[in-house]
Design an enzyme around this catalytic site. Structure first.
Site, PDB file in Angstrom:
ATOM      1  N   ASP A 152       0.838  -1.204   0.000  1.00  0.00           N
ATOM      2  CA  ASP A 152       0.000   0.000   0.000  1.00  0.00           C
ATOM      3  C   ASP A 152       0.874   1.256   0.000  1.00  0.00           C
ATOM      4  O   ASP A 152       0.374   2.383  -0.068  1.00  0.00           O
ATOM      5  CB  ASP A 152      -1.004  -0.007   1.162  1.00  0.00           C
ATOM      6  CG  ASP A 152      -0.350  -0.106   2.520  1.00  0.00           C
ATOM      7  OD1 ASP A 152       0.887  -0.192   2.593  1.00  0.00           O
ATOM      8  OD2 ASP A 152      -1.093  -0.085   3.526  1.00  0.00           O
ATOM      9  N   SER A 153       2.217   1.060  -0.008  1.00  0.00           N
ATOM     10  CA  SER A 153       3.139   2.178  -0.252  1.00  0.00           C
ATOM     11  C   SER A 153       2.909   2.745  -1.652  1.00  0.00           C
ATOM     12  O   SER A 153       3.409   3.825  -1.977  1.00  0.00           O
ATOM     13  CB  SER A 153       4.594   1.726  -0.088  1.00  0.00           C
ATOM     14  OG  SER A 153       4.835   0.537  -0.813  1.00  0.00           O
TER      15      SER A 153
ATOM     16  N   ASP B 259      -1.079  -6.034  -0.204  1.00  0.00           N
ATOM     17  CA  ASP B 259      -1.537  -5.422   1.047  1.00  0.00           C
ATOM     18  C   ASP B 259      -3.042  -5.200   1.044  1.00  0.00           C
ATOM     19  O   ASP B 259      -3.596  -4.674   0.059  1.00  0.00           O
ATOM     20  CB  ASP B 259      -0.882  -4.039   1.224  1.00  0.00           C
ATOM     21  CG  ASP B 259       0.396  -4.107   2.032  1.00  0.00           C
ATOM     22  OD1 ASP B 259       0.577  -5.063   2.815  1.00  0.00           O
ATOM     23  OD2 ASP B 259       1.226  -3.192   1.875  1.00  0.00           O
TER      24      ASP B 259
ATOM     25  N   LYS C 207      -1.370  -9.438   2.753  1.00  0.00           N
ATOM     26  CA  LYS C 207      -0.658  -9.026   3.968  1.00  0.00           C
ATOM     27  C   LYS C 207      -1.522  -8.003   4.680  1.00  0.00           C
ATOM     28  O   LYS C 207      -2.181  -7.186   4.026  1.00  0.00           O
ATOM     29  CB  LYS C 207       0.705  -8.414   3.596  1.00  0.00           C
ATOM     30  CG  LYS C 207       1.440  -7.751   4.764  1.00  0.00           C
ATOM     31  CD  LYS C 207       2.893  -7.462   4.462  1.00  0.00           C
ATOM     32  CE  LYS C 207       3.192  -6.128   3.819  1.00  0.00           C
ATOM     33  NZ  LYS C 207       2.680  -4.934   4.541  1.00  0.00           N
TER      34      LYS C 207
ATOM     35  N   GLU D 100      -1.732  -5.482   8.501  1.00  0.00           N
ATOM     36  CA  GLU D 100      -0.952  -4.934   9.613  1.00  0.00           C
ATOM     37  C   GLU D 100      -1.641  -5.201  10.948  1.00  0.00           C
ATOM     38  O   GLU D 100      -2.861  -5.057  11.063  1.00  0.00           O
ATOM     39  CB  GLU D 100      -0.783  -3.415   9.427  1.00  0.00           C
ATOM     40  CG  GLU D 100       0.018  -3.055   8.181  1.00  0.00           C
ATOM     41  CD  GLU D 100       0.231  -1.555   8.017  1.00  0.00           C
ATOM     42  OE1 GLU D 100      -0.155  -0.769   8.919  1.00  0.00           O
ATOM     43  OE2 GLU D 100       0.789  -1.163   6.967  1.00  0.00           O
TER      44      GLU D 100
ATOM     45  N   GLU E 208       8.864  -4.121  10.749  1.00  0.00           N
ATOM     46  CA  GLU E 208       9.316  -2.831  10.210  1.00  0.00           C
ATOM     47  C   GLU E 208       9.866  -1.949  11.323  1.00  0.00           C
ATOM     48  O   GLU E 208       9.210  -1.720  12.345  1.00  0.00           O
ATOM     49  CB  GLU E 208       8.138  -2.139   9.495  1.00  0.00           C
ATOM     50  CG  GLU E 208       8.540  -0.803   8.882  1.00  0.00           C
ATOM     51  CD  GLU E 208       7.570  -0.300   7.818  1.00  0.00           C
ATOM     52  OE1 GLU E 208       6.637  -1.041   7.423  1.00  0.00           O
ATOM     53  OE2 GLU E 208       7.762   0.856   7.384  1.00  0.00           O
TER      54      GLU E 208
HETATM   55  O1  KIV Z   1       3.552  -1.110   1.657  1.00  0.00           O
HETATM   56  C1  KIV Z   1       4.735  -1.482   1.710  1.00  0.00           C
HETATM   57  O2  KIV Z   1       5.572  -1.185   0.846  1.00  0.00           O
HETATM   58  C2  KIV Z   1       5.134  -2.301   2.852  1.00  0.00           C
HETATM   59  C3  KIV Z   1       6.596  -2.542   3.044  1.00  0.00           C
HETATM   60  C4  KIV Z   1       7.252  -1.328   3.546  1.00  0.00           C
HETATM   61  C5  KIV Z   1       6.858  -3.710   3.898  1.00  0.00           C
HETATM   62  O3  KIV Z   1       4.315  -2.727   3.605  1.00  0.00           O
END
Ligand code: KIV
Length: 272
Positions: free
Chosen positions: A52-53, A91, A121, A123, A190
């Site tokens: 989600d980055s 994510d 994934k 959080e 992280e």
């Molecule tokens: O969204 C992302 O890029 C991440 C990584 C920083 C692990 O969750």
């Protein structure tokens, strides 16, 4: 690659668990589009994370919170079309799994069905246990994410290192054990102290992938645009830049612009 390492034509959650058991480090990078995902996959990375980055690096938002499920599915399906070998993890974006476990399952199913991804994934620790269990029961592999979880940035108020205090570190260890026990295939840690990350990696059998979590873990992940040096502003201590693409692209674009303006491009050989 050392002679002892097994070669995998397709990475699965089982391959990752074998890698940890055999002491082979796992390489993970983000990707959000077809072209770069293809390059990353062919270069041999084990896990591609459609993170989600994307909210930051693709859309220019300040945090990961605004990206939507539809946008994540768009990025994930572009990535999936390019990938032959890596395990593609996507994510679950903010707001698509926290309310209740049924919504979490619906979100995970949409990602798997509409993008063709291999795993999701999300959080958090004990607060999202029920959601993770429900997703796992549907046969969807889940990766956890603990430590500095960017979707909680407004709760933390800062991007500094997490779990430096004993109480937070102990909770993180309990959360990691819980993620293993309920059946997650791996966990991202992280921005936490290296010694703590090493302790977690030693204490559980599932692979622990670090970002800013030192080298005593089972693998590493970085945001692709950061390690390629696409942006100049983001410079945390844990980031190793393998290229200065910002400079390289800028120089190329300046040359092109000047060639067009001088009438140098196209030349006689570059036309019909
Ligand atoms: O969204 C992302 O890029 C991440 C990584 C920083 C692990 O969750």
């Amino acid at each position: 690659m050392s002679a002892a390492q097994k070669s995998y034509s397709r990475i699965t959650t089982k391959s990752l668990s074998e890698m940890k058991a055999n002491g082979e480090k796992i390489a993970m990078l983000t990707a959000y589009d077809f072209t770069l995902a293809g390059i990353v996959d062919q270069a041999g990375v084990d896990i591609i994370l459609v993170g989600d980055s994307a909210s930051n690096v693709m859309a220019g938002h300040e945090t990961t919170l605004p990206i939507t499920l539809d946008q994540m599915i768009y990025h994930a399906s572009s990535v999936i079309r390019a990938v032959d070998r890596a395990l593609v993890v996507v994510d679950l974006p903010f707001g698509t799994y926290q309310a209740d476990s049924k919504e979490a399952l619906r979100s995970a199913i949409r990602i798997m069905k509409e993008s063709g991804a291999h795993a999701v994934k999300l959080e958090g620790g004990k607060e999202v246990k029920e959601s993770i269990e429900r997703i796992l029961k549907a046969g969807i592999p889940v990766m956890g994410h603990l430590g500095l979880t960017p979707q909680s940035i407004y709760k933390f108020g800062t991007y500094t290192v997490r779990a430096k205090e004993e109480a937070e570190a102990e909770q993180l260890i309990r959360d990691a054990k819980m993620l293993e026990e309920i059946g997650c295939f791996g966990v991202v840690l992280e921005k936490i102290p290296a010694a703590l990350a090493g302790k977690v990696a030693q204490g559980i059998r599932i692979p622990v992938i670090g970002i800013g979590a030192g080298n005593q873990v089972d693998g590493q992940v970085l945001v692709l645009h950061d390690m390629l040096g696409m942006s100049k502003e983001f410079s945390p201590r844990f980031l190793r830049r393998y290229l200065d693409l910002n400079e390289t692209i800028s120089t190329a674009v300046q040359s092109y612009t000047s060639d067009v303006k001088n009438g140098d491009f196209p030349n006689d050989k570059e036309q019909y």
